[in-house]
Design a protein around this motif. Structure first.
Motif, PDB file in Angstrom:
ATOM      1  N   PRO A   1       0.808  -1.225   0.000  1.00 38.11           N
ATOM      2  CA  PRO A   1       0.000   0.000   0.000  1.00 38.11           C
ATOM      3  C   PRO A   1       0.836   1.267   0.000  1.00 38.11           C
ATOM      4  O   PRO A   1       0.439   2.269  -0.609  1.00 38.11           O
ATOM      5  CB  PRO A   1      -0.841  -0.127   1.273  1.00 38.11           C
ATOM      6  CG  PRO A   1      -0.171  -1.163   2.112  1.00 38.11           C
ATOM      7  CD  PRO A   1       0.520  -2.084   1.167  1.00 38.11           C
ATOM      8  N   HIS A   2       1.983   1.264   0.656  1.00 36.21           N
ATOM      9  CA  HIS A   2       2.779   2.489   0.730  1.00 36.21           C
ATOM     10  C   HIS A   2       3.455   2.800  -0.600  1.00 36.21           C
ATOM     11  O   HIS A   2       3.673   3.964  -0.924  1.00 36.21           O
ATOM     12  CB  HIS A   2       3.811   2.364   1.864  1.00 36.21           C
ATOM     13  CG  HIS A   2       3.184   2.399   3.224  1.00 36.21           C
ATOM     14  ND1 HIS A   2       2.803   3.582   3.837  1.00 36.21           N
ATOM     15  CD2 HIS A   2       2.829   1.401   4.077  1.00 36.21           C
ATOM     16  CE1 HIS A   2       2.260   3.308   5.013  1.00 36.21           C
ATOM     17  NE2 HIS A   2       2.265   1.993   5.177  1.00 36.21           N
ATOM     18  N   ARG A   3       3.769   1.778  -1.383  1.00 36.82           N
ATOM     19  CA  ARG A   3       4.341   2.009  -2.715  1.00 36.82           C
ATOM     20  C   ARG A   3       3.268   2.077  -3.791  1.00 36.82           C
ATOM     21  O   ARG A   3       3.579   2.197  -4.973  1.00 36.82           O
ATOM     22  CB  ARG A   3       5.339   0.905  -3.056  1.00 36.82           C
ATOM     23  CG  ARG A   3       6.642   0.950  -2.266  1.00 36.82           C
ATOM     24  CD  ARG A   3       7.718   0.086  -2.914  1.00 36.82           C
ATOM     25  NE  ARG A   3       7.353  -1.327  -2.994  1.00 36.82           N
ATOM     26  CZ  ARG A   3       7.135  -2.005  -4.130  1.00 36.82           C
ATOM     27  NH1 ARG A   3       7.201  -1.388  -5.301  1.00 36.82           N
ATOM     28  NH2 ARG A   3       6.826  -3.291  -4.097  1.00 36.82           N
ATOM     29  N   GLN A   4       1.998   1.944  -3.374  1.00 40.19           N
ATOM     30  CA  GLN A   4       0.887   1.980  -4.316  1.00 40.19           C
ATOM     31  C   GLN A   4       1.018   0.883  -5.369  1.00 40.19           C
ATOM     32  O   GLN A   4       0.736   1.088  -6.562  1.00 40.19           O
ATOM     33  CB  GLN A   4       0.817   3.352  -5.006  1.00 40.19           C
ATOM     34  CG  GLN A   4       0.633   4.531  -4.058  1.00 40.19           C
ATOM     35  CD  GLN A   4      -0.816   4.669  -3.639  1.00 40.19           C
ATOM     36  OE1 GLN A   4      -1.653   5.193  -4.370  1.00 40.19           O
ATOM     37  NE2 GLN A   4      -1.116   4.186  -2.451  1.00 40.19           N
ATOM     38  N   HIS A   5       1.437  -0.293  -4.923  1.00 35.48           N
ATOM     39  CA  HIS A   5       1.654  -1.405  -5.853  1.00 35.48           C
ATOM     40  C   HIS A   5       0.704  -2.549  -5.544  1.00 35.48           C
ATOM     41  O   HIS A   5       0.544  -2.955  -4.388  1.00 35.48           O
ATOM     42  CB  HIS A   5       3.096  -1.912  -5.746  1.00 35.48           C
ATOM     43  CG  HIS A   5       3.288  -3.255  -6.384  1.00 35.48           C
ATOM     44  ND1 HIS A   5       3.288  -3.425  -7.757  1.00 35.48           N
ATOM     45  CD2 HIS A   5       3.467  -4.509  -5.843  1.00 35.48           C
ATOM     46  CE1 HIS A   5       3.460  -4.714  -8.040  1.00 35.48           C
ATOM     47  NE2 HIS A   5       3.567  -5.385  -6.899  1.00 35.48           N
ATOM     48  N   VAL A   6       0.076  -3.081  -6.594  1.00 36.99           N
ATOM     49  CA  VAL A   6      -0.747  -4.287  -6.487  1.00 36.99           C
ATOM     50  C   VAL A   6      -0.430  -5.159  -7.698  1.00 36.99           C
ATOM     51  O   VAL A   6      -0.386  -4.670  -8.826  1.00 36.99           O
ATOM     52  CB  VAL A   6      -2.259  -3.960  -6.481  1.00 36.99           C
ATOM     53  CG1 VAL A   6      -3.084  -5.248  -6.397  1.00 36.99           C
ATOM     54  CG2 VAL A   6      -2.619  -3.036  -5.329  1.00 36.99           C
ATOM     55  N   ASP A   7      -0.219  -6.443  -7.474  1.00 36.34           N
ATOM     56  CA  ASP A   7      -0.030  -7.382  -8.578  1.00 36.34           C
ATOM     57  C   ASP A   7      -1.394  -7.648  -9.204  1.00 36.34           C
ATOM     58  O   ASP A   7      -2.080  -8.610  -8.856  1.00 36.34           O
ATOM     59  CB  ASP A   7       0.603  -8.675  -8.059  1.00 36.34           C
ATOM     60  CG  ASP A   7       0.768  -9.717  -9.164  1.00 36.34           C
ATOM     61  OD1 ASP A   7       0.577  -9.366 -10.348  1.00 36.34           O
ATOM     62  OD2 ASP A   7       1.075 -10.873  -8.837  1.00 36.34           O
ATOM     63  N   VAL A   8      -1.767  -6.781 -10.144  1.00 37.69           N
ATOM     64  CA  VAL A   8      -3.112  -6.840 -10.719  1.00 37.69           C
ATOM     65  C   VAL A   8      -3.362  -8.163 -11.431  1.00 37.69           C
ATOM     66  O   VAL A   8      -4.483  -8.692 -11.410  1.00 37.69           O
ATOM     67  CB  VAL A   8      -3.336  -5.650 -11.684  1.00 37.69           C
ATOM     68  CG1 VAL A   8      -4.712  -5.734 -12.335  1.00 37.69           C
ATOM     69  CG2 VAL A   8      -3.200  -4.326 -10.932  1.00 37.69           C
ATOM     70  N   ALA A   9      -2.330  -8.717 -12.032  1.00 39.08           N
ATOM     71  CA  ALA A   9      -2.508  -9.987 -12.752  1.00 39.08           C
ATOM     72  C   ALA A   9      -3.032 -11.073 -11.819  1.00 39.08           C
ATOM     73  O   ALA A   9      -3.810 -11.948 -12.235  1.00 39.08           O
ATOM     74  CB  ALA A   9      -1.194 -10.417 -13.385  1.00 39.08           C
ATOM     75  N   GLY A  10      -2.631 -11.022 -10.555  1.00 36.95           N
ATOM     76  CA  GLY A  10      -3.072 -12.024  -9.594  1.00 36.95           C
ATOM     77  C   GLY A  10      -4.537 -11.904  -9.214  1.00 36.95           C
ATOM     78  O   GLY A  10      -5.107 -12.819  -8.615  1.00 36.95           O
ATOM     79  N   LEU A  11      -5.144 -10.769  -9.557  1.00 40.34           N
ATOM     80  CA  LEU A  11      -6.561 -10.551  -9.232  1.00 40.34           C
ATOM     81  C   LEU A  11      -7.485 -10.953 -10.375  1.00 40.34           C
ATOM     82  O   LEU A  11      -8.713 -10.811 -10.255  1.00 40.34           O
ATOM     83  CB  LEU A  11      -6.800  -9.077  -8.890  1.00 40.34           C
ATOM     84  CG  LEU A  11      -6.019  -8.513  -7.705  1.00 40.34           C
ATOM     85  CD1 LEU A  11      -6.368  -7.042  -7.509  1.00 40.34           C
ATOM     86  CD2 LEU A  11      -6.299  -9.299  -6.431  1.00 40.34           C
ATOM     87  N   ALA A  12      -6.916 -11.416 -11.475  1.00 37.85           N
ATOM     88  CA  ALA A  12      -7.724 -11.761 -12.645  1.00 37.85           C
ATOM     89  C   ALA A  12      -8.833 -12.740 -12.271  1.00 37.85           C
ATOM     90  O   ALA A  12      -8.606 -13.714 -11.547  1.00 37.85           O
ATOM     91  CB  ALA A  12      -6.830 -12.371 -13.722  1.00 37.85           C
TER      92      ALA A  12
END
Length: 302
Positions: free
Chosen positions: A51-62
């Motif tokens: 959350p602090h780097r504003q990063h989410v592995d979006v591919a993993g949420l597919a």
């Protein structure tokens, strides 16, 4: 998620009191749960985010039909130093922004984002009952709640149905503020905090999980929804209920000046209260299993 339909649901804060209970409930009913973790994913059901780097592995949420975002630094975990106030805010605002951006970028996007919030939004309401139409109060926690909810704008603008679960005090035997009270009351040392007249808007953990699942399913719901039992009680009434259910005396009370000396500014979180009603939840057809404080405490002990 009704009936035999199997869904894929992403959950942040999955190791917390509410998140862990929600994950168990979903998996028990056969749904696939993806847990967002703040480290490298170690198993197939984990997705990395920061959350602090504003990063989410979006591919993993597919393929996720829903995202339930519950992560955030504990309000009552530490004294409110300037550094911890920043952590409380940043963990919510930055985390929500990261999740909302991720939801907006998914193709296809999730049907719904349930984003955690709190009844602290309303500030100190005294004995005045409020529902979701009430404006925010004044002070640190209301300000945080406003920013917290506003941070979900990217998901809303992308057309994702977004619901803010404004949760009250969760009555649970272990974990959260109520979990820390049970040993004190069992020892016969429980009592009122301050004058005991401040309202506590509570919800049984069972009802909290059921309500979150209801928010996922109820297509008519978006925006703020209060997750509180329909009969808020004062701190004095909650104290008396703990004594009744646990069969213990509740003779002690902690004067306000002592609380302020021990807890500092955080003491205002227990000396002020919100008399919050779950208007939208009830209007949408939700039924509480444990609507009264005695029932909620007994449920926590089972």
């Amino acid at each position: 998620m009704q009936g035999s339909e199997r869904s894929r649901v992403a959950v942040t804060g999955s190791t917390g009191l509410i998140g862990s209970a929600l994950v168990r409930s979903l998996r028990t009913d056969g749904h696939e749960v993806v847990r967002l973790v703040r480290r490298s994913a170690g198993t197939a059901d984990e997705v990395e985010w920061d959350p602090h780097r504003q990063h989410v592995d979006v591919a993993g949420l597919a393929g996720c039909d829903a995202i339930v975002h519950l992560a955030g630094a504990g309000i009552g975990d530490r004294r409110w130093t300037d550094a911890y106030r920043k952590e409380i805010r940043d963990s919510r605002v930055l985390g929500t922004a990261a999740i909302a951006e991720a939801a907006a970028s998914m193709d296809p996007p999730p049907r719904v984002l349930v984003s955690g919030s709190a009844v602290g939004y309303y500030g100190d309401t005294g004995d005045r009952a409020v529902d979701e139409d009430a404006p925010p109060g004044d002070g640190f926690l209301p300000d945080v709640c406003v920013e917290w909810e506003e941070a979900a704008a990217p998901a809303q603008e992308a057309g994702v149905r977004t619901v803010f679960s404004r949760t009250g005090l969760v009555v649970a035997r272990k974990g959260g503020a109520w979990g820390r009270m049970f040993p004190v009351f069992r020892a016969g040392l429980g009592g009122r905090l301050g004058d005991g007249r401040q309202y506590w808007s509570f919800i049984a953990l069972h009802d909290e999980v059921a309500a979150l699942r209801h928010l996922i399913d109820a297509e008519s719901l978006s925006g703020p929804v209060n997750l509180t039992a329909p009969e808020p009680v004062t701190n004095g009434e909650a104290t008396a209920a703990m004594g009744r259910v646990l069969h213990r005396p509740t003779l002690f009370n902690v004067p306000a000046p002592v609380l302020r000396g021990v807890l500092g500014e955080m003491s205002e979180n227990v000396l002020t209260g919100q008399r919050v009603l779950p208007a939208r939840l009830l209007e949408s057809g939700f039924s509480f299993a444990f609507p009264t404080i005695d029932e909620a405490i007994r449920a926590a002990l089972r």
